[in-house]
Design an enzyme around this catalytic site. Structure first.
Site, PDB file in Angstrom:
ATOM      1  N   ASP A  61       3.959   0.625  -8.404  1.00  0.00           N
ATOM      2  CA  ASP A  61       4.080   1.489  -9.581  1.00  0.00           C
ATOM      3  C   ASP A  61       3.255   0.981 -10.751  1.00  0.00           C
ATOM      4  OD1 ASP A  61       4.819   3.351 -11.418  1.00  0.00           O
ATOM      5  OD2 ASP A  61       6.942   2.885 -11.401  1.00  0.00           O
ATOM      6  N   ASP A  87      -0.982   6.744 -12.548  1.00  0.00           N
ATOM      7  CA  ASP A  87       0.340   6.271 -12.153  1.00  0.00           C
ATOM      8  C   ASP A  87       0.557   6.351 -10.649  1.00  0.00           C
ATOM      9  OD1 ASP A  87       2.975   5.572 -11.983  1.00  0.00           O
ATOM     10  OD2 ASP A  87       3.731   7.137 -13.314  1.00  0.00           O
TER      11      ASP A  87
END
Length: 529
Positions: A111, A292
């Site tokens: 992440d 992201d």
């Protein structure tokens, strides 16, 4: 055994099938006729082959002890790399991390949109924890507990627990990191294959430095960068990979073009030059986007989405304004330009499933959603975008490099599970970080190709580096919320000690960091005007 149901013993005497137990129990040769059953349906050959390929994909997927299926990538050959695996449907991308002195393997979401790292704790009794792998003091001799707590607040649930310090090992590194051990995990994680989140973003002046900051502080790399390559399941490439300290030149073509982040030393947010479809600019220069890896889809505010879709023939906004539907036959590419370099997203990635899941529907929901995902209006460019680019995250120079990928040739009859998943939005919100632990001494060692090297003692862990690479992976992200806890209760955060901070963007992702399976959302947003 022969056709009439009798079997032969080693002496050549026939033994009736009913008295087989009485036959000599010695090695011998037994024969039975194999017949081919004629086909009893009218399924087309290509369809039958595709179904068979899908069965093989499921058969050979790696099934973990906790029951989640993972489609594994090949072991990387590039030094200091970890394989990035996925769930077979392009929804979540994970890597294996070895935690503590006993090197317990846990699967974590990769992440870049989160600065905090956490894993499910052994004391957690929630349903999600019972079906995942967990970590606790018994799993490591270097486990250092603290009284600091963290809280991740989601739209429909939460994750909370206590910060500890211990080693995290992957890609040939082992270094001490402050990370959360969750004792309360919401049911939202019941369907997620990850045991925690590996946060690869950072927050300036954070009281609790995350993995990325710890890697820089320990000075284990000549260049403090990490590079990410994720893949679409339908390509059967199985070449997902995260590389630390360099790039894998085999994963991209042409040049890597760099764009400075909007906030030096902050999260992975870069300015957008252009965005549109099929060469048509939508007039969105000056917007900013978070790159992201922990978000499945892409998101932009409704006003930006209206301009963005203006060049898509037949595009229609949903009744709630949260999504767009386009003709399922749409074949044009979505395009995003950064620092003068344009990156094309093929329709197979941004044109999603049929509206409402109705097989006769001619409109499909776009995977680029019309939702304000951040407080400041930043876009989220998640895996829908990243499947088409090679991404380099430069911690030293606060910039992101992007490059196009080589074309992937996939056998025409190959297929992977076509189960359509729905999505629901959840989002963590991070508040004030805690104090840092005293820094440890970094050391560099050469010890084979293990992903992590045991420390060999119960003392403070050291940062170490090995020479090889090991494959596995982790999943999507969120943020954490460290607070001071009272001596009487380390599980509850002290509201007075909480201060606003950011995890995913310069102005934070508010309460809407979108991850993985966004359930009810597609079903609701699918109704179009």
């Amino acid at each position: 055994c022969v056709e009439d149901g009798s079997c032969l013993d080693l002496s050549g005497r026939e033994t009736p099938a009913g008295t087989l137990d009485e036959a000599p129990k010695r090695p011998g040769i037994f024969k039975i006729k194999i017949e081919q059953t004629p086909r009893t349906d009218d399924i087309h050959h290509e369809v039958r082959v595709a179904r068979y390929a899908a069965q093989l994909a499921r058969k050979h997927a790696a099934k973990r002890g906790n029951g989640f299926l993972i489609t594994k990538s090949d072991k990387p050959t590039t030094p200091n790399s970890n394989a990035i695996d996925q769930d077979g449907t392009d929804f979540s991308y994970t890597t294996s991390v070895y935690v503590g002195s006993k090197n317990k393997p846990l699967r974590m979401l990769v992440d870049s949109g989160a600065a905090s790292t956490w894993i499910m704790g052994s004391t957690c009794t929630k349903p999600a924890c019972k079906i995942h792998d967990t970590f606790g003091p018994a799993d490591s001799d270097t486990y250092k507990a603290s009284t600091k707590t963290f809280l991740l607040q989601y739209g429909t649930g939460k994750v909370s627990g206590t910060y500890i310090e211990d080693t995290l090992g992957l890609a040939g590194f082992s270094l001490p990191v402050n990370f959360g051990v969750a004792d309360d995990v919401s049911d939202d994680f019941n369907n997620y294959p990850m045991d925690g989140i590996l946060g690869l973003s950072r927050v300036p002046n954070a009281e609790v430095p995350g993995f990325a900051s710890a890697l820089v502080d320990k000075k284990l790399l000549d260049k403090n960068i990490f590079s990410v390559n994720i893949y679409r399941a339908s390509d059967l490439a199985n070449n997902g990979e995260i590389t630390f300290g360099g790039v894998d030149a085999s994963k991209y073509t042409g040049d890597i073009t760099y764009t400075d982040t909007t906030s030096p030393g902050g999260s992975w947010v870069i300015p957008v030059d252009k965005a549109g479809f099929n060469g048509e600019d939508s007039g969105l220069k000056g917007k900013v986007a978070i790159i992201d890896t922990g978000t499945t889809y892409c998101f932009m505010p409704p006003a930006d989405a209206k301009s963005f879709y203006s060049n898509v023939p037949g595009a229609r906004v949903s009744e709630d304004g949260g999504s767009y539907a386009v003709p399922c036959t749409t074949s044009i590419s979505a395009e995003f330009t950064f620092s003068g370099a344009k990156y094309s997203i093929p329709s197979k990635d941004w044109v999603g499933g049929k509206v409402g899941g109705v097989s006769t529907e001619t409109m499909c929901t776009s995977n680029i959603y019309s939702r304000k995902a951040t407080e400041d209006g930043s876009w989220l460019l998640g895996d829908t975008f990243l499947k088409s680019v090679y991404a380099v995250f430069d911690l030293d120079k606060s910039r992101i490099g992007l490059a196009s990928k080589p074309a992937v040739v996939t056998p025409p009859t190959s297929s992977i599970a076509t189960t359509q998943k729905t999505a629901s939005s959840t989002g963590p919100m991070e508040t004030s970080p805690m104090e840092t632990s005293p820094s440890d001494t970094s050391t560099l060692i050469a010890s084979g190709s293990a992903a992590q090297s045991p420390t060999g003692s119960a003392s403070s862990p050291d940062a170490t580096m090995t020479t090889g690479s090991q494959g596995f992976n982790a999943i999507a992200g969120s943020s954490s919320v460290p607070t001071e806890a009272s001596a009487a209760s380390t599980a509850a955060a002290d509201p007075g000690a909480q201060a606003a901070t950011e995890d995913s963007s310069a102005s934070s992702l508010l309460n809407t960091h979108f991850t993985l399976y966004m359930a009810a959302f597609i079903a609701i947003a699918a109704t179009v005007l």
